[in-house]
Scaffold this motif. Sequence first.
Motif, PDB file in Angstrom:
ATOM      1  N   LYS A  83      39.352 -55.438 -17.928  1.00 17.84           N
ATOM      2  CA  LYS A  83      40.394 -54.778 -18.723  1.00 17.84           C
ATOM      3  C   LYS A  83      39.906 -53.425 -19.247  1.00 17.84           C
ATOM      4  O   LYS A  83      40.593 -52.402 -19.132  1.00 17.84           O
ATOM      5  CB  LYS A  83      40.768 -55.693 -19.907  1.00 17.84           C
ATOM      6  N   SER A  84      38.694 -53.434 -19.782  1.00 15.46           N
ATOM      7  CA  SER A  84      38.148 -52.198 -20.363  1.00 15.46           C
ATOM      8  C   SER A  84      37.962 -51.128 -19.300  1.00 15.46           C
ATOM      9  O   SER A  84      38.280 -49.959 -19.518  1.00 15.46           O
ATOM     10  CB  SER A  84      36.806 -52.473 -21.028  1.00 15.46           C
ATOM     11  N   ILE A  85      37.413 -51.534 -18.161  1.00 16.61           N
ATOM     12  CA  ILE A  85      37.142 -50.531 -17.124  1.00 16.61           C
ATOM     13  C   ILE A  85      38.449 -49.936 -16.617  1.00 16.61           C
ATOM     14  O   ILE A  85      38.548 -48.725 -16.394  1.00 16.61           O
ATOM     15  CB  ILE A  85      36.289 -51.149 -15.993  1.00 16.61           C
ATOM     16  N   LYS A  86      39.457 -50.772 -16.484  1.00 15.82           N
ATOM     17  CA  LYS A  86      40.770 -50.254 -16.090  1.00 15.82           C
ATOM     18  C   LYS A  86      41.234 -49.178 -17.060  1.00 15.82           C
ATOM     19  O   LYS A  86      41.708 -48.120 -16.650  1.00 15.82           O
ATOM     20  CB  LYS A  86      41.797 -51.399 -16.057  1.00 15.82           C
ATOM     21  N   ARG A 103      27.451 -41.053 -22.329  1.00 14.02           N
ATOM     22  CA  ARG A 103      28.101 -41.650 -23.502  1.00 14.02           C
ATOM     23  C   ARG A 103      28.279 -43.160 -23.316  1.00 14.02           C
ATOM     24  O   ARG A 103      28.487 -43.651 -22.203  1.00 14.02           O
ATOM     25  CB  ARG A 103      29.465 -40.994 -23.719  1.00 14.02           C
ATOM     26  N   LEU A 104      28.202 -43.865 -24.423  1.00 16.53           N
ATOM     27  CA  LEU A 104      28.350 -45.332 -24.412  1.00 16.53           C
ATOM     28  C   LEU A 104      29.757 -45.726 -24.846  1.00 16.53           C
ATOM     29  O   LEU A 104      30.305 -45.169 -25.800  1.00 16.53           O
ATOM     30  CB  LEU A 104      27.335 -45.951 -25.372  1.00 16.53           C
ATOM     31  N   ILE A 105      30.306 -46.679 -24.138  1.00 16.66           N
ATOM     32  CA  ILE A 105      31.609 -47.243 -24.494  1.00 16.66           C
ATOM     33  C   ILE A 105      31.388 -48.746 -24.654  1.00 16.66           C
ATOM     34  O   ILE A 105      30.623 -49.344 -23.895  1.00 16.66           O
ATOM     35  CB  ILE A 105      32.645 -46.949 -23.392  1.00 16.66           C
ATOM     36  N   THR A 106      32.004 -49.340 -25.660  1.00 15.81           N
ATOM     37  CA  THR A 106      31.755 -50.763 -25.940  1.00 15.81           C
ATOM     38  C   THR A 106      33.079 -51.524 -26.057  1.00 15.81           C
ATOM     39  O   THR A 106      34.143 -50.902 -26.097  1.00 15.81           O
ATOM     40  CB  THR A 106      30.984 -50.929 -27.268  1.00 15.81           C
ATOM     41  N   PRO A 107      33.000 -52.858 -26.122  1.00 14.54           N
ATOM     42  CA  PRO A 107      34.244 -53.628 -26.251  1.00 14.54           C
ATOM     43  C   PRO A 107      35.036 -53.303 -27.523  1.00 14.54           C
ATOM     44  O   PRO A 107      36.219 -53.596 -27.602  1.00 14.54           O
ATOM     45  CB  PRO A 107      33.765 -55.089 -26.283  1.00 14.54           C
ATOM     46  N   THR A 108      34.396 -52.706 -28.525  1.00 11.48           N
ATOM     47  CA  THR A 108      35.145 -52.389 -29.745  1.00 11.48           C
ATOM     48  C   THR A 108      35.736 -50.974 -29.718  1.00 11.48           C
ATOM     49  O   THR A 108      36.474 -50.600 -30.618  1.00 11.48           O
ATOM     50  CB  THR A 108      34.251 -52.510 -31.006  1.00 11.48           C
ATOM     51  N   THR A 109      35.362 -50.193 -28.703  1.00 11.73           N
ATOM     52  CA  THR A 109      35.885 -48.823 -28.621  1.00 11.73           C
ATOM     53  C   THR A 109      37.399 -48.855 -28.430  1.00 11.73           C
ATOM     54  O   THR A 109      37.888 -49.446 -27.473  1.00 11.73           O
ATOM     55  CB  THR A 109      35.244 -48.078 -27.430  1.00 11.73           C
ATOM     56  N   ASN A 110      38.116 -48.233 -29.337  1.00 13.22           N
ATOM     57  CA  ASN A 110      39.582 -48.210 -29.207  1.00 13.22           C
ATOM     58  C   ASN A 110      40.041 -46.933 -28.500  1.00 13.22           C
ATOM     59  O   ASN A 110      39.235 -46.067 -28.173  1.00 13.22           O
ATOM     60  CB  ASN A 110      40.242 -48.381 -30.573  1.00 13.22           C
ATOM     61  N   GLN A 163      20.678 -60.590 -24.307  1.00 11.79           N
ATOM     62  CA  GLN A 163      21.154 -61.821 -24.906  1.00 11.79           C
ATOM     63  C   GLN A 163      22.280 -62.439 -24.063  1.00 11.79           C
ATOM     64  O   GLN A 163      22.035 -62.993 -23.020  1.00 11.79           O
ATOM     65  CB  GLN A 163      21.633 -61.572 -26.345  1.00 11.79           C
ATOM     66  N   HIS A 164      23.501 -62.316 -24.576  1.00  9.03           N
ATOM     67  CA  HIS A 164      24.628 -62.998 -23.951  1.00  9.03           C
ATOM     68  C   HIS A 164      25.073 -62.306 -22.667  1.00  9.03           C
ATOM     69  O   HIS A 164      24.781 -61.146 -22.444  1.00  9.03           O
ATOM     70  CB  HIS A 164      25.794 -63.060 -24.936  1.00  9.03           C
ATOM     71  N   SER A 165      25.796 -63.065 -21.843  1.00 14.04           N
ATOM     72  CA  SER A 165      26.309 -62.501 -20.610  1.00 14.04           C
ATOM     73  C   SER A 165      27.663 -61.849 -20.846  1.00 14.04           C
ATOM     74  O   SER A 165      28.365 -62.158 -21.803  1.00 14.04           O
ATOM     75  CB  SER A 165      26.465 -63.598 -19.561  1.00 14.04           C
ATOM     76  N   ALA A 166      27.998 -60.965 -19.926  1.00 17.34           N
ATOM     77  CA  ALA A 166      29.243 -60.215 -20.037  1.00 17.34           C
ATOM     78  C   ALA A 166      30.449 -61.131 -19.890  1.00 17.34           C
ATOM     79  O   ALA A 166      30.422 -62.104 -19.143  1.00 17.34           O
ATOM     80  CB  ALA A 166      29.283 -59.147 -18.963  1.00 17.34           C
ATOM     81  N   ASN A 167      31.492 -60.793 -20.611  1.00 19.18           N
ATOM     82  CA  ASN A 167      32.779 -61.435 -20.423  1.00 19.18           C
ATOM     83  C   ASN A 167      33.517 -60.619 -19.343  1.00 19.18           C
ATOM     84  O   ASN A 167      33.966 -59.501 -19.587  1.00 19.18           O
ATOM     85  CB  ASN A 167      33.535 -61.416 -21.752  1.00 19.18           C
ATOM     86  N   LEU A 168      33.592 -61.194 -18.142  1.00 24.13           N
ATOM     87  CA  LEU A 168      34.077 -60.405 -16.994  1.00 24.13           C
ATOM     88  C   LEU A 168      35.541 -59.995 -17.129  1.00 24.13           C
ATOM     89  O   LEU A 168      35.930 -58.904 -16.712  1.00 24.13           O
ATOM     90  CB  LEU A 168      33.862 -61.187 -15.696  1.00 24.13           C
ATOM     91  N   LYS A 169      36.323 -60.875 -17.726  1.00 20.21           N
ATOM     92  CA  LYS A 169      37.746 -60.540 -17.895  1.00 20.21           C
ATOM     93  C   LYS A 169      37.921 -59.338 -18.804  1.00 20.21           C
ATOM     94  O   LYS A 169      38.703 -58.432 -18.528  1.00 20.21           O
ATOM     95  CB  LYS A 169      38.508 -61.751 -18.472  1.00 20.21           C
ATOM     96  N   GLU A 170      37.151 -59.364 -19.899  1.00 21.28           N
ATOM     97  CA  GLU A 170      37.240 -58.245 -20.843  1.00 21.28           C
ATOM     98  C   GLU A 170      36.711 -56.957 -20.198  1.00 21.28           C
ATOM     99  O   GLU A 170      37.270 -55.882 -20.389  1.00 21.28           O
ATOM    100  CB  GLU A 170      36.434 -58.577 -22.103  1.00 21.28           C
TER     101      GLU A 170
END
Lengths: 403, 264
Positions: free
Chosen positions: B192-195, B149-156, B182-189
């Motif tokens: 947070k998400s992985i946590k 399954r895919l999880i993304t920065p918009t997944t609530n 394309q763009h590189s990952a925002n490491l801070k975000e």
Amino acid sequence: MQYKNSYKQLPNEKGYFGQFGGRYVSETLMPLILEVEKEYNIIKEDKKFQSDLKYYLDTYVGRPSPLFFAERITENLGGPKIYFKRDELNHTGAHKINNCMGQILLAKKMGKKRIIAETGAGQHGVATATVCALFGLPCIIYMGEKDIKRQSPNVFRMKLLGAEIRSVSTGSKSLKDAMNEALRDWVTNVRDTFYIIGTAAGPHPYPAMVRDFQSIIGKEVREQIIKAENKLPNLLMACIGGGSNALGLFHEFLDDKEIEMIAVEAAGHGLGSGKHAASLTGGKPGILHGNKTYLLQSDNGQIEEAHSISAGLDYPGIGPEHSYLFEEKRVSYMYATDNEAIDAFQYCCKHEGIIPALEPSHALAVLIKIAKNYNKDNIVVMNMCGRGDKDIFTVADELNIKI
Amino acid sequence: MSLRIKKVFQNNSKKLATFTTGGDPDIQTSIKIIETIISNKTDIIEIGMPFSDPMADGPTIQLSSNRSINNGTNLNDIFSITNQIRKINNEIPIILMGYYNVIYYFGVKKFVDECKKNGVDGLIIVDLQPEEDAELFNELKKNSISLIRLITPTTNESRLKLILNNASGFLYYVTITGITGQHSANLKELEKSIKSIKIHSNLPVMAGFGIKDANDVKEICSIADGAVVGSSIVNIIEKNLNSKDKMLKSIDVFTKNLKLGTKI
């Protein structure tokens, strides 16, 4: 008369019309699409929203569009009484703006700061650029390289309206690929961007939402034809690419069992040529652009390029509700070739003084052929969904005329 | 879930997964590329099933997909690739990645049967979320194949629960809102998400999208359980279409280096 528990109740809560529709998008877009659905369900019932929409449709778009008795064509064909629903008289010259006006008001309500859209013929692009100018929102239009060439007047109109045109040079360089690029933009700018999809396709709730915004066409027709003839029409006709103008006309009447409906696909160089855009007649069910629907595809499930002289019909898929109505046989799906459309285009110009877009010329081409099957008491309403000013260069080319 | 996936995550070392499109630039070279990547101790192999309209992919993978389709690659060819790989390596997890139409057209049950027969351990279907994946999921489950399954920065939060329900194998975290390459990952975000994912799930989390080189891999691996690299490898294929030797050599050097990024 109501039957089949009403065709007008669809889609179900998951966005399905029978087995068609649904939501096949990347996870990144899912939360936003659910949000669009939630907000759409609210505004559907919201009196303020609906009265705002009505205000702009009345005073800016120019609704209701007239229902015109095409007397000379009626006489010439010697069959049924033929009426044109004149959505080509709308501001911007096609039915597309009915939907754009609804969606831009929704986008504003959702606080979105940037609008994107795809366009084929450029009519949806122009309509989107227009409502963006009206409400002061930045507008980016994705358009296939091939369509930019063949619809240059519309490209310039969009630029005048302040839109940024992004040329798409992948794949078939037409509507399908423009939609891919718009989806890529959306997934990248998901938080601040609203995607105004131009036809009754895409992930739920778009097919239902676009249809609802367009269904004002059929609602007006019901009132207008009763006033003119004191009875309902026997036959409704429209062209289909994605199918929003056809649903706009048909939806109001889906449960009026006695009313026949014919939608006309673009057969390009002919169904046997492999160069056509008749997704229902020549395609198979599959998944593209967020929904399950009939698609032109290869034996390996690759989407094939469509072909039509009409950029607005040049799309290898179709809205999911049409796939359903096709399998249910509620609507008959026929087709007209490029040449038949060009002939009907000229016929309409000369007989009624109306230069139709190449899209509804397809519907007219079939109407010309089948008129003899109906008697003089029958009434046909055809949706004249767009005007042909944008197409004069294409038609001149086809006729080998230099302008 | 697939035993091979389970096994690969048994130790705590950071993992490298690589993506290439099956059949790009041709079937035989595609197999050689994957063999080269495996020889450099990549942990997981992702093979793209080409699709004409890859909506989540940037130009690099779009072109790669087109090259493969133009060569006539179909799903049977993809299975012949996985079959060949299995002959040389029976340990490494093989994940097929793509879009649902190709599978739907082939037939879901037939597709899963072929996966089973040809040593496929998992699937990543970009345009198929839990709302629509029941048919495929049920077939896969019967055959112990994971639907990643895919999880993304918009997944609530509420979607996260839906996604984790029935998730198996590992989770694929899309590091950006956007398309591949394309763009590189925002490491801070990302952190947070992985946590927040780890609060709800014990499954390993691989991160992908915009991870370009060994240095990126290293940064990602300090946060996630591993990194997925695709477009950069596909780009090497694109740049060396006229010399397959050079292509394989460059991929060899590049992936050897990528693997070093996981040693943190």
